[in-house]
Write a protein that holds these residues in place. Structure first.
Motif, mmCIF file in Angstrom:
data_model
loop_
_atom_site.group_PDB
_atom_site.id
_atom_site.type_symbol
_atom_site.label_atom_id
_atom_site.label_comp_id
_atom_site.label_asym_id
_atom_site.label_seq_id
_atom_site.Cartn_x
_atom_site.Cartn_y
_atom_site.Cartn_z
ATOM 1 N N ASP A 311 0.817 -1.221 0.000
ATOM 2 C CA ASP A 311 0.000 0.000 0.000
ATOM 3 C C ASP A 311 0.850 1.271 0.000
ATOM 4 O OD1 ASP A 311 -2.312 -1.510 0.057
ATOM 5 O OD2 ASP A 311 -2.297 -1.649 2.245
ATOM 6 N N ASN A 312 2.017 1.233 0.627
ATOM 7 C CA ASN A 312 2.840 2.438 0.766
ATOM 8 C C ASN A 312 4.075 2.439 -0.142
ATOM 9 O OD1 ASN A 312 1.191 3.517 2.860
ATOM 10 N ND2 ASN A 312 2.156 2.106 4.306
ATOM 11 N N SER A 313 4.186 1.425 -0.997
ATOM 12 C CA SER A 313 5.334 1.370 -1.895
ATOM 13 C C SER A 313 5.246 2.500 -2.922
ATOM 14 C CB SER A 313 5.378 0.021 -2.620
ATOM 15 O OG SER A 313 6.358 0.028 -3.632
ATOM 16 N N ARG A 314 6.365 3.180 -3.133
ATOM 17 C CA ARG A 314 6.364 4.292 -4.085
ATOM 18 C C ARG A 314 6.194 3.817 -5.519
ATOM 19 N NH1 ARG A 314 11.200 5.513 -6.789
ATOM 20 N NH2 ARG A 314 13.000 4.230 -6.251
ATOM 21 N N HIS A 315 6.380 2.509 -5.761
ATOM 22 C CA HIS A 315 6.252 1.994 -7.115
ATOM 23 C C HIS A 315 4.803 1.688 -7.491
ATOM 24 C CE1 HIS A 315 10.511 0.924 -6.085
ATOM 25 N NE2 HIS A 315 10.698 1.433 -7.286
ATOM 26 N N MET A 316 3.888 1.647 -6.517
ATOM 27 C CA MET A 316 2.511 1.270 -6.808
ATOM 28 C C MET A 316 1.850 2.220 -7.800
ATOM 29 S SD MET A 316 1.527 -1.545 -5.445
ATOM 30 C CE MET A 316 -0.257 -1.414 -5.376
ATOM 31 N N GLU A 317 2.154 3.505 -7.690
ATOM 32 C CA GLU A 317 1.508 4.484 -8.563
ATOM 33 C C GLU A 317 1.933 4.332 -10.018
ATOM 34 O OE1 GLU A 317 2.928 8.607 -8.207
ATOM 35 O OE2 GLU A 317 4.311 7.865 -6.656
ATOM 36 N N TYR A 318 3.012 3.567 -10.282
ATOM 37 C CA TYR A 318 3.473 3.386 -11.654
ATOM 38 C C TYR A 318 2.841 2.154 -12.316
ATOM 39 C CZ TYR A 318 7.091 6.407 -9.680
ATOM 40 O OH TYR A 318 7.760 7.428 -9.027
ATOM 41 N N LEU A 319 2.105 1.341 -11.535
ATOM 42 C CA LEU A 319 1.455 0.156 -12.072
ATOM 43 C C LEU A 319 0.203 0.539 -12.853
ATOM 44 C CD1 LEU A 319 1.656 -2.274 -9.012
ATOM 45 C CD2 LEU A 319 2.777 -2.622 -11.220
ATOM 46 N N PRO A 320 -0.200 -0.262 -13.864
ATOM 47 C CA PRO A 320 -1.496 -0.033 -14.497
ATOM 48 C C PRO A 320 -2.614 -0.071 -13.448
ATOM 49 C CG PRO A 320 -0.197 -1.603 -15.761
ATOM 50 C CD PRO A 320 0.542 -1.367 -14.476
ATOM 51 N N GLN A 321 -3.646 0.709 -13.660
ATOM 52 C CA GLN A 321 -4.682 0.862 -12.629
ATOM 53 C C GLN A 321 -5.329 -0.456 -12.245
ATOM 54 O OE1 GLN A 321 -7.653 3.742 -13.587
ATOM 55 N NE2 GLN A 321 -8.818 3.423 -11.711
ATOM 56 N N ASN A 322 -5.635 -1.319 -13.250
ATOM 57 C CA ASN A 322 -6.297 -2.581 -12.911
ATOM 58 C C ASN A 322 -5.379 -3.499 -12.104
ATOM 59 O OD1 ASN A 322 -4.596 -3.032 -15.037
ATOM 60 N ND2 ASN A 322 -6.156 -3.794 -16.435
ATOM 61 N N VAL A 323 -4.066 -3.459 -12.373
ATOM 62 C CA VAL A 323 -3.123 -4.264 -11.589
ATOM 63 C C VAL A 323 -3.001 -3.696 -10.178
ATOM 64 C CG1 VAL A 323 -0.744 -5.097 -11.436
ATOM 65 C CG2 VAL A 323 -1.866 -4.921 -13.675
ATOM 66 N N GLU A 325 -5.307 -2.033 -8.500
ATOM 67 C CA GLU A 325 -6.526 -2.394 -7.759
ATOM 68 C C GLU A 325 -6.526 -3.869 -7.393
ATOM 69 O OE1 GLU A 325 -9.628 -1.234 -10.373
ATOM 70 O OE2 GLU A 325 -9.463 0.920 -9.912
ATOM 71 N N TYR A 326 -5.951 -4.710 -8.260
ATOM 72 C CA TYR A 326 -5.877 -6.143 -8.023
ATOM 73 C C TYR A 326 -5.071 -6.467 -6.769
ATOM 74 C CZ TYR A 326 -4.793 -11.029 -9.251
ATOM 75 O OH TYR A 326 -4.643 -12.385 -9.257
ATOM 76 N N LEU A 327 -4.047 -5.631 -6.484
ATOM 77 C CA LEU A 327 -3.203 -5.865 -5.308
ATOM 78 C C LEU A 327 -3.697 -5.134 -4.063
ATOM 79 C CD1 LEU A 327 0.342 -5.574 -6.947
ATOM 80 C CD2 LEU A 327 -0.883 -7.662 -6.323
ATOM 81 N N SER A 328 -4.644 -4.222 -4.222
ATOM 82 C CA SER A 328 -5.110 -3.413 -3.082
ATOM 83 C C SER A 328 -6.240 -4.128 -2.362
ATOM 84 C CB SER A 328 -5.553 -2.027 -3.561
ATOM 85 O OG SER A 328 -4.471 -1.354 -4.165
ATOM 86 N N ILE A 329 -5.913 -5.218 -1.691
ATOM 87 C CA ILE A 329 -6.905 -5.985 -0.917
ATOM 88 C C ILE A 329 -6.376 -6.158 0.505
ATOM 89 C CG2 ILE A 329 -7.925 -7.221 -2.862
ATOM 90 C CD1 ILE A 329 -6.022 -9.522 -2.236
ATOM 91 N N LYS A 336 -0.322 -12.075 -1.327
ATOM 92 C CA LYS A 336 0.895 -12.808 -1.675
ATOM 93 C C LYS A 336 0.688 -13.673 -2.916
ATOM 94 C CE LYS A 336 3.469 -13.338 2.654
ATOM 95 N NZ LYS A 336 4.050 -14.327 3.590
ATOM 96 N N GLU A 337 -0.479 -14.377 -2.956
ATOM 97 C CA GLU A 337 -0.758 -15.222 -4.111
ATOM 98 C C GLU A 337 -0.833 -14.411 -5.390
ATOM 99 O OE1 GLU A 337 -0.841 -18.439 -4.213
ATOM 100 O OE2 GLU A 337 -0.439 -18.588 -2.068
ATOM 101 N N ARG A 338 -1.424 -13.244 -5.310
ATOM 102 C CA ARG A 338 -1.544 -12.402 -6.493
ATOM 103 C C ARG A 338 -0.183 -11.858 -6.924
ATOM 104 N NH1 ARG A 338 -7.257 -9.101 -5.507
ATOM 105 N NH2 ARG A 338 -8.549 -10.976 -5.347
ATOM 106 N N LEU A 339 0.672 -11.539 -5.960
ATOM 107 C CA LEU A 339 2.021 -11.093 -6.294
ATOM 108 C C LEU A 339 2.799 -12.199 -7.004
ATOM 109 C CD1 LEU A 339 2.906 -9.139 -3.036
ATOM 110 C CD2 LEU A 339 2.837 -8.150 -5.336
ATOM 111 N N ARG A 340 2.650 -13.445 -6.509
ATOM 112 C CA ARG A 340 3.338 -14.578 -7.144
ATOM 113 C C ARG A 340 2.849 -14.758 -8.580
ATOM 114 N NH1 ARG A 340 2.446 -17.209 -1.959
ATOM 115 N NH2 ARG A 340 4.415 -17.281 -0.793
ATOM 116 N N TRP A 341 1.547 -14.599 -8.783
ATOM 117 C CA TRP A 341 0.980 -14.731 -10.121
ATOM 118 C C TRP A 341 1.559 -13.685 -11.069
ATOM 119 C CZ3 TRP A 341 -3.053 -11.472 -12.376
ATOM 120 C CH2 TRP A 341 -3.481 -11.924 -13.625
#
Length: 393
Positions: A311-323, A325-329, A336-341
């Motif tokens: 949530d606080n990683s500075r790199h999150m804002e550079y990800l595509p929006q759908n990706v 949102e996919y990690l913001s749970i 973790k499972e989604r990160l591995r995927w």
């Protein structure tokens, strides 16, 4: 002087002060021994060159950008060539000289320079003798030319190249040319320099190209291989895995695992090497103005061990929006499972491709239970529904 006199309640005008100074200088010259104001005409043998940087402007992506142009002139033939560079550092200087030698197809016997920082380490004694940097001396020895430094504050000793800087600026770079990149501008300047050799020499009344062909006979041949232009330095790594390069913070994958890294600097790119010789990152230098890839595979792999930091990683804002949102749970196990995927997909797809084809790629992911980490557990929603007869079916 006029402002200082005004503070002392001087009532006269600025012009009055100017006239007084002029009269004072004339009276002083009359009492002193006359000084010969004539200039000495210099002769330049073939194979003697002069070198200097000139700052110019070009237009790229609709904006004015500063261009550091390295210019080498040959006073005997009055020929020259110009190489655009991103900076005036040692790597750019030596690379620019290599390109100049290739364009001329020879190496001058001597090159006169002023007190430019990339080539001159310091002035020895009273400043009359310059000490060249080790990198520049090695480069000169490799190509066989003799470096000659001008006396301090004596730009007139390389007046030919000083004039060429202005010539290139006002004839080739005014108005500012529209360019795609430095390579594009380099081709423009090389063509214009070649065309300029068709004109007559200002004194000898002979085409400059003919004089250049004659001068080539007195110069040195190019070596069969190029001198390897690079510098190696140590760089400290902060706790975020970043080093400072060209006054900018650069993230290095797994960089935080080491206190220091070896940085190999070329004129346009760099390599970060671990103490064990592993290349951790290779990319364009920040001042090149080119896009640099974000090492998403390494970044997301590190987040698998600390999913709370997503949530606080500075790199999150550079990800595509759908990706993003996919990690913001809130479920960290599922995160973790989604990160591995995502890490698995990055072996065959870029992060932009994953964002563009997100829903087509989704079925490729499965955990040990055979369910997709993005699959919705509808039973949780059913439990929130009312238990009335209207929803019994």
């Amino acid at each position: 002087m006029f402002e200082a006199l005004q503070k002392k309640r001087f009532k006269g005008s600025y012009r009055t002060v100017c006239l007084f100074i002029q009269e004072w200088r004339e009276s002083k010259q009359e009492t002193e021994a006359p000084v010969d104001q004539n200039m000495t005409r210099l002769s330049h043998p073939p194979g003697e060159a002069q070198l200097d940087f000139g700052q110019m402007e070009a237009v790229r992506n609709g904006e004015l950008v500063d261009i550091h142009t390295l210019i080498l002139s040959l006073p005997f033939s009055n020929s020259f060539t110009a190489i655009p560079l991103p900076r005036e550092n040692t790597e750019c200087l030596l690379h620019g000289l290599q390109e100049i030698f290739k364009q001329f197809d020879f190496v001058p016997r001597s090159i006169r320079i002023d007190n430019m920082r990339p080539a001159v380490a310091k002035a020895r004694g009273n400043g009359s003798e310059m000490v060249f940097t080790d990198e520049f001396i090695k480069f000169a020895n490799f190509y066989g030319f003799t470096p000659i430094a001008c006396n301090p504050r004596s730009g007139n000793e390389k007046g030919n190249v000083e004039n060429k800087v202005g010539y290139v600026r006002y004839n080739f770079m005014t108005p500012a040319p529209v360019i795609d990149d430095l390579e594009h501008l380099g081709r423009i300047l090389a063509r214009k320099s070649e065309e300029d050799r068709e004109r007559l020499h200002y004194q000898k009344e002979v085409p400059i190209r003919e004089l250049l062909d004659e001068e080539k006979k007195h110069c040195l041949a190019l070596p069969e291989t190029d001198y390897p232009v690079f510098r190696e330095e140590e760089a400290k790594v902060n706790k975020y895995g970043e080093i400072t390069l060209d006054k900018e913070k650069v993230y290095v994958p797994r960089g935080a695992n080491f206190a220091k890294l070896h940085v190999v600097k070329y004129w346009d790119r760099f390599k970060d090497v671990s103490p064990f010789g592993e290349i951790l990152l290779e990319d364009h230098r920040p001042y090149m103005g080119k896009t640099r890839k974000i090492p998403w595979k390494e970044i997301l792999t590190s987040l698998i061990r600390k999913p709370r930091a997503v949530d606080n990683s500075r790199h999150m804002e550079y990800l595509p929006q759908n990706v993003r949102e996919y990690l913001s749970i809130p479920d960290f196990r599922l995160r973790k499972e989604r990160l591995r995927w995502l890490v698995g997909l990055l072996s065959h797809h870029s992060i932009q491709e994953i964002g563009d084809q997100f829903y087509e790629l989704e079925p490729m992911c499965s955990d040990d239970s055979g369910s997709h980490p993005y699959e919705v557990d509808w039973s949780k929603y059913d439990s929130l529904q009312s238990t009335g007869k209207e929803v019994g079916a």
